[in-house]
Design a protein around this motif. Structure first.
Motif, PDB file in Angstrom:
ATOM      1  N   SER A 180      -7.081   1.639   1.297  1.00  0.00           N
ATOM      2  CA  SER A 180      -5.957   0.960   0.836  1.00  0.00           C
ATOM      3  C   SER A 180      -5.468   1.799   1.888  1.00  0.00           C
ATOM      4  CB  SER A 180      -5.322  -0.376   0.268  1.00  0.00           C
ATOM      5  OG  SER A 180      -6.726  -0.756  -1.038  1.00  0.00           O
ATOM      6  N   GLY A 181      -5.564   2.973   2.082  1.00  0.00           N
ATOM      7  CA  GLY A 181      -3.854   3.630   2.270  1.00  0.00           C
ATOM      8  C   GLY A 181      -3.320   3.758   1.929  1.00  0.00           C
ATOM      9  N   ILE A 182      -1.787   4.245   2.342  1.00  0.00           N
ATOM     10  CA  ILE A 182      -0.937   4.340   1.057  1.00  0.00           C
ATOM     11  C   ILE A 182       0.348   3.271   1.520  1.00  0.00           C
ATOM     12  CG2 ILE A 182       0.919   6.178   0.948  1.00  0.00           C
ATOM     13  CD1 ILE A 182      -0.895   8.111   1.258  1.00  0.00           C
ATOM     14  N   HIS A 183      -0.274   1.567   0.509  1.00  0.00           N
ATOM     15  CA  HIS A 183       0.391   1.607   0.284  1.00  0.00           C
ATOM     16  C   HIS A 183       1.107   1.141  -0.925  1.00  0.00           C
ATOM     17  CE1 HIS A 183      -2.001  -0.331  -2.878  1.00  0.00           C
ATOM     18  NE2 HIS A 183      -2.887   0.453  -2.185  1.00  0.00           N
ATOM     19  N   ALA A 184       2.127   0.605  -1.755  1.00  0.00           N
ATOM     20  CA  ALA A 184       3.144   0.383  -2.366  1.00  0.00           C
ATOM     21  C   ALA A 184       2.705   0.776  -3.926  1.00  0.00           C
ATOM     22  CB  ALA A 184       3.504  -1.500  -2.940  1.00  0.00           C
ATOM     23  N   ARG A 185       1.607   1.272  -4.573  1.00  0.00           N
ATOM     24  CA  ARG A 185       1.370   1.773  -5.549  1.00  0.00           C
ATOM     25  C   ARG A 185       0.730   3.420  -5.562  1.00  0.00           C
ATOM     26  NH1 ARG A 185      -2.908  -0.771  -7.966  1.00  0.00           N
ATOM     27  NH2 ARG A 185      -1.020  -3.304  -8.532  1.00  0.00           N
ATOM     28  N   PRO A 186      -0.377   3.763  -4.362  1.00  0.00           N
ATOM     29  CA  PRO A 186      -0.128   4.882  -4.519  1.00  0.00           C
ATOM     30  C   PRO A 186       1.288   5.547  -3.400  1.00  0.00           C
ATOM     31  CG  PRO A 186      -1.522   4.157  -3.093  1.00  0.00           C
ATOM     32  CD  PRO A 186      -0.768   3.073  -3.668  1.00  0.00           C
ATOM     33  N   ALA A 187       1.792   4.744  -2.487  1.00  0.00           N
ATOM     34  CA  ALA A 187       3.533   5.892  -2.033  1.00  0.00           C
ATOM     35  C   ALA A 187       4.769   5.635  -3.716  1.00  0.00           C
ATOM     36  CB  ALA A 187       4.109   4.702  -1.217  1.00  0.00           C
ATOM     37  N   ALA A 188       4.442   4.989  -4.755  1.00  0.00           N
ATOM     38  CA  ALA A 188       5.441   5.191  -5.543  1.00  0.00           C
ATOM     39  C   ALA A 188       4.564   6.619  -6.293  1.00  0.00           C
ATOM     40  CB  ALA A 188       4.804   3.575  -6.487  1.00  0.00           C
ATOM     41  N   ALA A 189       3.352   6.987  -6.607  1.00  0.00           N
ATOM     42  CA  ALA A 189       2.930   7.563  -6.912  1.00  0.00           C
ATOM     43  C   ALA A 189       3.139   8.969  -6.319  1.00  0.00           C
ATOM     44  CB  ALA A 189       1.144   7.368  -6.682  1.00  0.00           C
ATOM     45  N   VAL A 190       3.017   8.874  -4.844  1.00  0.00           N
ATOM     46  CA  VAL A 190       3.313  10.354  -4.149  1.00  0.00           C
ATOM     47  C   VAL A 190       4.948  10.269  -4.549  1.00  0.00           C
ATOM     48  CG1 VAL A 190       3.989  10.979  -1.758  1.00  0.00           C
ATOM     49  CG2 VAL A 190       1.700   9.616  -2.411  1.00  0.00           C
ATOM     50  N   ASN A 219       7.088   9.767  -7.213  1.00  0.00           N
ATOM     51  CA  ASN A 219       7.152  10.614  -8.608  1.00  0.00           C
ATOM     52  C   ASN A 219       6.199  11.912  -8.273  1.00  0.00           C
ATOM     53  OD1 ASN A 219       8.073   8.412  -9.347  1.00  0.00           O
ATOM     54  ND2 ASN A 219       6.585   7.334 -10.122  1.00  0.00           N
ATOM     55  N   PHE A 220       5.118  12.223  -7.610  1.00  0.00           N
ATOM     56  CA  PHE A 220       5.049  13.619  -7.796  1.00  0.00           C
ATOM     57  C   PHE A 220       5.164  14.811  -6.837  1.00  0.00           C
ATOM     58  CE2 PHE A 220       1.908  17.181  -5.889  1.00  0.00           C
ATOM     59  CZ  PHE A 220       1.109  17.008  -6.964  1.00  0.00           C
ATOM     60  N   VAL A 221       5.900  14.425  -6.040  1.00  0.00           N
ATOM     61  CA  VAL A 221       6.884  15.046  -4.880  1.00  0.00           C
ATOM     62  C   VAL A 221       8.496  15.171  -5.569  1.00  0.00           C
ATOM     63  CG1 VAL A 221       7.817  14.943  -2.312  1.00  0.00           C
ATOM     64  CG2 VAL A 221       5.736  14.417  -2.948  1.00  0.00           C
ATOM     65  N   LYS A 222       9.274  13.946  -5.802  1.00  0.00           N
ATOM     66  CA  LYS A 222       9.929  14.501  -7.267  1.00  0.00           C
ATOM     67  C   LYS A 222      10.194  15.451  -7.834  1.00  0.00           C
ATOM     68  CE  LYS A 222      12.689  10.522  -6.160  1.00  0.00           C
ATOM     69  NZ  LYS A 222      13.547   9.229  -6.937  1.00  0.00           N
ATOM     70  N   SER A 223       9.020  16.076  -8.106  1.00  0.00           N
ATOM     71  CA  SER A 223       9.355  17.035  -9.001  1.00  0.00           C
ATOM     72  C   SER A 223       9.292  18.432  -8.604  1.00  0.00           C
ATOM     73  CB  SER A 223       7.937  17.488  -9.688  1.00  0.00           C
ATOM     74  OG  SER A 223       7.028  17.762  -8.922  1.00  0.00           O
ATOM     75  N   ASN A 282      -3.837  18.193  -2.635  1.00  0.00           N
ATOM     76  CA  ASN A 282      -5.388  17.664  -3.419  1.00  0.00           C
ATOM     77  C   ASN A 282      -5.390  16.596  -4.167  1.00  0.00           C
ATOM     78  OD1 ASN A 282      -7.438  19.609  -3.425  1.00  0.00           O
ATOM     79  ND2 ASN A 282      -6.151  21.068  -4.594  1.00  0.00           N
ATOM     80  N   PHE A 283      -3.478  15.960  -4.664  1.00  0.00           N
ATOM     81  CA  PHE A 283      -3.075  15.047  -4.580  1.00  0.00           C
ATOM     82  C   PHE A 283      -3.556  13.268  -3.886  1.00  0.00           C
ATOM     83  CE2 PHE A 283       0.473  11.255  -5.369  1.00  0.00           C
ATOM     84  CZ  PHE A 283      -0.119  11.596  -7.289  1.00  0.00           C
ATOM     85  N   ILE A 284      -2.682  13.717  -2.409  1.00  0.00           N
ATOM     86  CA  ILE A 284      -2.836  12.273  -1.029  1.00  0.00           C
ATOM     87  C   ILE A 284      -4.932  12.450  -0.941  1.00  0.00           C
ATOM     88  CG2 ILE A 284      -2.210  11.969   0.384  1.00  0.00           C
ATOM     89  CD1 ILE A 284       0.090  13.022   0.967  1.00  0.00           C
TER      90      ILE A 284
END
Length: 86
Positions: A12-22, A24-28, A79-81
């Motif tokens: 599905s590409g990077i839509h809302a749910r995966p974007a939110a996960a990214v 959250n991951f990057v904010k660390s 790896n996450f993406i």
């Protein structure tokens, strides 16, 4: 600064749910993380920025990571993406 390339493999590409996960991951990460896609640049700590880039399956992304432990974080981010689902 470290630069990495990654291909979006999520169906599905990077839509809302995966974007939110990214986000959250990057904010660390205490440094900066920018992405370039189709000559547009965005901040991976901003969901609006990510969504505005229209990253679909097969999109090539260039990640620019700058900060403490940037090499290790760059590898983890790729790896996450690469493993995003949904």
């Amino acid at each position: 600064m470290v630069q990495r390339e990654v291909i979006v493999v999520n169906e599905s590409g990077i839509h809302a749910r995966p974007a939110a996960a990214v986000v959250n991951f990057v904010k660390s990460f205490k440094g900066t993380v920018d992405v370039t896609h189709n000559n547009k640049r965005g901040n991976l700590k901003s969901i609006i920025s990510i969504m505005s880039l229209g990253m679909r399956k097969g999109s090539a992304l260039v990640l620019d990571i700058e900060g403490e432990d940037e090499e290790q974080f760059a590898d983890r981010l790729v790896n996450f993406i690469s493993s995003l689902e949904g």
